[in-house]
Design an enzyme around this catalytic site. Structure first.
Site, PDB file in Angstrom:
ATOM      1  N   CYS A  90       0.798  -1.237   0.000  1.00 44.07           N
ATOM      2  CA  CYS A  90       0.000   0.000   0.000  1.00 44.07           C
ATOM      3  C   CYS A  90       0.822   1.274   0.000  1.00 44.07           C
ATOM      4  CB  CYS A  90      -0.902   0.072   1.224  1.00 44.07           C
ATOM      5  SG  CYS A  90      -1.963  -1.331   1.439  1.00 44.07           S
ATOM      6  N   LYS A 149      -9.261   5.877   1.665  1.00 43.59           N
ATOM      7  CA  LYS A 149      -8.005   5.576   2.353  1.00 43.59           C
ATOM      8  C   LYS A 149      -6.841   6.445   1.880  1.00 43.59           C
ATOM      9  CE  LYS A 149      -4.608   1.836   2.336  1.00 43.59           C
ATOM     10  NZ  LYS A 149      -4.385   0.408   2.554  1.00 43.59           N
ATOM     11  N   HIS A 151      -3.300   6.542   4.052  1.00 48.45           N
ATOM     12  CA  HIS A 151      -2.159   5.700   4.444  1.00 48.45           C
ATOM     13  C   HIS A 151      -0.805   6.279   4.052  1.00 48.45           C
ATOM     14  CE1 HIS A 151      -0.914   1.250   5.382  1.00 48.45           C
ATOM     15  NE2 HIS A 151      -0.448   2.142   6.243  1.00 48.45           N
ATOM     16  N   HIS A 305      -9.707  -4.924   1.531  1.00 45.14           N
ATOM     17  CA  HIS A 305      -8.765  -5.197   2.611  1.00 45.14           C
ATOM     18  C   HIS A 305      -9.501  -5.912   3.746  1.00 45.14           C
ATOM     19  CE1 HIS A 305      -5.356  -4.532   5.248  1.00 45.14           C
ATOM     20  NE2 HIS A 305      -4.700  -3.928   4.264  1.00 45.14           N
ATOM     21  N   HIS A 358      -2.208  -2.851  -5.532  1.00 46.77           N
ATOM     22  CA  HIS A 358      -1.251  -3.931  -5.806  1.00 46.77           C
ATOM     23  C   HIS A 358      -2.030  -5.226  -5.835  1.00 46.77           C
ATOM     24  CE1 HIS A 358      -1.668  -4.720  -1.568  1.00 46.77           C
ATOM     25  NE2 HIS A 358      -1.343  -3.467  -1.322  1.00 46.77           N
TER      26      HIS A 358
END
Ligand SMILES: *[C@@H]1O[C@H](CO)[C@@H](O)[C@H](O)[C@H]1NC(C)=O
Ligand SMILES: *[C@@H]1O[C@H](CO)[C@@H](O)[C@H](O)[C@H]1NC(C)=O
Ligand SMILES: *[C@@H]1O[C@H](CO)[C@@H](O)[C@H](O)[C@H]1NC(C)=O
Length: 596
Positions: A90, A149, A151, A305, A358
């Protein structure tokens, strides 16, 4: 046909060549402009899934999972079959995506054990010196929003400096997870963060506590007498060990699982059950309120996720357990967003994009994640399964419907593609991506990525070479992760593969595959099987390209950028902890009052 049709669009483009004012005049005289805006530049809706494997999607060959909405985008637009993330995890992949540059350039590539940001209150993150495509578009007059998200860090030196926050990186609006979704966000799920460190600290606290208790008992029963100072020291140590263990790890959900609207913490800890609905509404509202002007929406999904929460409507509906249910719910979300774009009449001047950060995480059978015919997955360095992801562009009237591009493309290509379409001509830093429009429109059938470099942390793991005039795609692996147990196809014992030391095997000479003939990377070429050109030539050309690549990176300055991934930048710092209420008593509930 309205002004949004093919004719209308040509008319606008021609007019815009004359004078911006002319467009305005023509538009005012042109009557109803429902949905379409006068600006010839498109809006962008970029949707990124989390941990989704390329093999999880119908239009990439999955016959048992239902993703009708993604498949429809593919039918109406262009599908990239060799779309490559810059990293198989990530944080580094997202940094490269947003900046259009290899992760090494932003300092978010890891040297050591920890490959992603682990605490929201660490000081690492996307450095303020980096520029995202959102920042460029913002300068060009776009309204920019991030829903979902992030991150990539929040604070640097004090709570509230927000040096890494999306608002500082070009997003006018942010609603979502400054960190990520992970197992600790749902009580009772497995611990995801430094489980071994947590266990070691827990054992240490327990041992110290037991030792203390024993000493106190022995002293009390008169069997032993020790100095008050020793007792005080031991008590201090025990308290410190318990604090170092319990405070960061016991409250992981409170520290990390939060929702922010811009720079305000609106929910802590977050309620995952309503998150999907809230994020979808936020994305739809952003599109609706910006329909009249060019906008950029980066909708960065929490799906798929772990812990794979999903609404009851999707529970038990797929043929692949909770993971499949989660994928199908994600597809539904994408359908809803597409519907919003279409029903506002924005389809023909909105470029939609779908990808995953990914490949799927194949180590845990419950998590799921299927990378199709490709070897490996999330966190496995350069193996194809961790970096080859879905890539779909839809822009009716501008991009051909149903086109498939087999050329190597990168998630880093979004940056130059977006700035190109936003007519941003200002000077920029060195980029590692290329404008995709010629490939997407079909005016070119050759990728500008002759070479692509695949990293595992800071370590150059593999290189892809697409020689001019050839259909072959050679891939040279300098090392490969050691699977555990051996032959397992992943690092099942450790959950994640490593990038250096005894966790990898170095290959001298390097392993070479031809992805054209062996997309699963199952048969390394030998001098006898290298049909197209001698292996030595492949290795030599690739070695030259690596040297040139390193020289380009070295121009960033001696030693490269400061690392964001040191222990000092990763570990929990209470003074950086985003918090609603009075620290450490953080807690609030977002009552779903959506910004208008
Ligand atoms: C479809 O995806 C599911 C879920 O990841 C996977 O288990 C299954 O093997 C895939 N099927 C095909 C035909 O690729
Ligand atoms: C969008 O463009 C397509 C293809 O040019 C055209 O058929 C369609 O009518 C346009 N849609 C709208 C809403 O104008
Ligand atoms: C939100 O809802 C909770 C629980 O229903 C309530 O206790 C709280 O006061 C509400 N907060 C606001 C800001 O309305």
């Amino acid at each position: 046909m309205g002004p949004m049709g093919r004719d209308g669009e040509g008319f606008l483009t021609a007019a815009s060549l004359l004078h911006p004012l002319a467009v305005l005049v023509l538009m005012l005289g042109g009557g109803d402009v429902s949905g379409a805006h006068a600006d010839p530049r498109p809006s962008f809706v970029l949707i990124m899934a989390d941990d989704l494997g390329i093999g999880d999607v119908g239009c990439y060959g999955n016959t048992t999972i239902r993703t009708p909405n993604i498949d429809r985008l593919a039918r109406q637009g262009v599908t990239l079959s060799q779309h490559i993330a810059a990293a198989p995890l990530c944080t580094p992949s997202r940094a490269a995506f947003l900046t259009g540059r290899y992760t090494l350039r932003s300092g978010l590539a890891s040297h050591g054990r920890v490959p992603v940001l682990l605490f929201l209150a660490g000081s690492g993150g996307l450095p303020p010196t980096e520029t995202t495509f959102a920042k460029r578009l913002q300068k060009q007059g776009y309204t920019t929003g991030l829903v979902g998200k992030w991150h990539l860090g929040v604070n640097c030196v004090s709570r509230g400096d927000h040096c890494h926050h999306p608002n500082q990186h070009g997003f006018h609006y942010f609603y979502g997870l400054p960190f990520t979704l992970f197992n600790n966000c749902v009580p009772g799920e497995a611990i995801d963060i430094l489980a071994d460190v947590e266990l070691a600290l827990r054992h240490l606290s327990l041992l110290l506590g037991l030792a203390l208790l024993t000493l106190v008992c022995l002293c009390a029963s008169g069997l032993l007498s020790i100095s008050g100072r020793l007792l005080a020291t031991l008590t201090g140590l025990t308290v410190a060990a318990v604090a170092v263990w319990y405070v960061p790890f016991g409250f992981l959900q409170t520290w990390n699982c939060i929702v922010m609207r811009n720079q305000e913490v609106v929910e802590q800890p977050m309620v995952v059950e309503t998150l999907t609905e809230r994020m979808l509404k936020e994305a739809q509202n952003f599109i609706t309120r910006n329909a009249h002007q060019p906008f950029l929406l980066f909708f960065s999904l929490a799906h798929v996720h772990t812990p794979l929460f999903h609404s009851p409507a999707f529970a038990g509906k797929s043929r692949h357990g909770v993971y499949g249910d989660n994928v199908e719910e994600m597809d539904w979300i994408i359908g809803q967003v597409t519907e919003t774009v279409d029903s506002l009449g924005l389809a023909n001047n909105t470029m939609m994009y779908f990808t995953s950060d990914h490949g799927g995480h194949i180590e845990d059978p419950i998590r799921g994640g299927w990378n199709g015919i490709y070897k490996g997955g999330k966190a496995m360095g350069g193996w194809e399964g961790g970096i080859r992801v879905p890539g779909i562009f839809r822009w009716p009237g501008r991009l051909p419907a149903g086109r498939v591009v087999d050329q190597p493309t990168s998630l880093m290509d979004l940056y130059p593609t977006l700035t190109h379409l936003a007519q941003d001509t200002e000077a920029d830093r060195a980029l590692d991506g290329h404008n995709l429009m010629p490939l997407l429109e079909g005016s070119s059938d050759r990728s500008e990525h002759q070479f692509m470099f695949h990293y595992c942390g800071i370590y150059l793991n593999a290189v892809r070479w697409h020689p001019p005039g050839s259909d072959s795609v050679f891939k040279v692996h300098y090392f490969t992760p050691n699977f555990s147990p051996a032959g397992a196809g992943g690092c099942h014992d450790a959950q994640f593969c490593g990038c250096h030391g005894d966790r990898v095997t170095r290959h001298r000479p390097p392993l070479v595959y031809d992805l054209l003939r062996d997309p699963s990377e199952s048969r390394p070429l030998t001098p006898a099987t290298a049909a197209e050109r001698p292996l030595a030539e492949v290795l030599e050309r690739v070695a030259e390209a690596v040297a040139a690549h390193r020289a380009r990176l070295a121009q960033e300055g001696p030693g490269g950028p400061p690392t964001q991934m040191s222990w000092g930048n990763i570990l929990w710092k209470p003074w950086l902890q985003p918090c609603c209420g009075t620290f450490p008593f953080c807690g609030c509930h977002d009552n779903a009052t959506f910004a208008g």
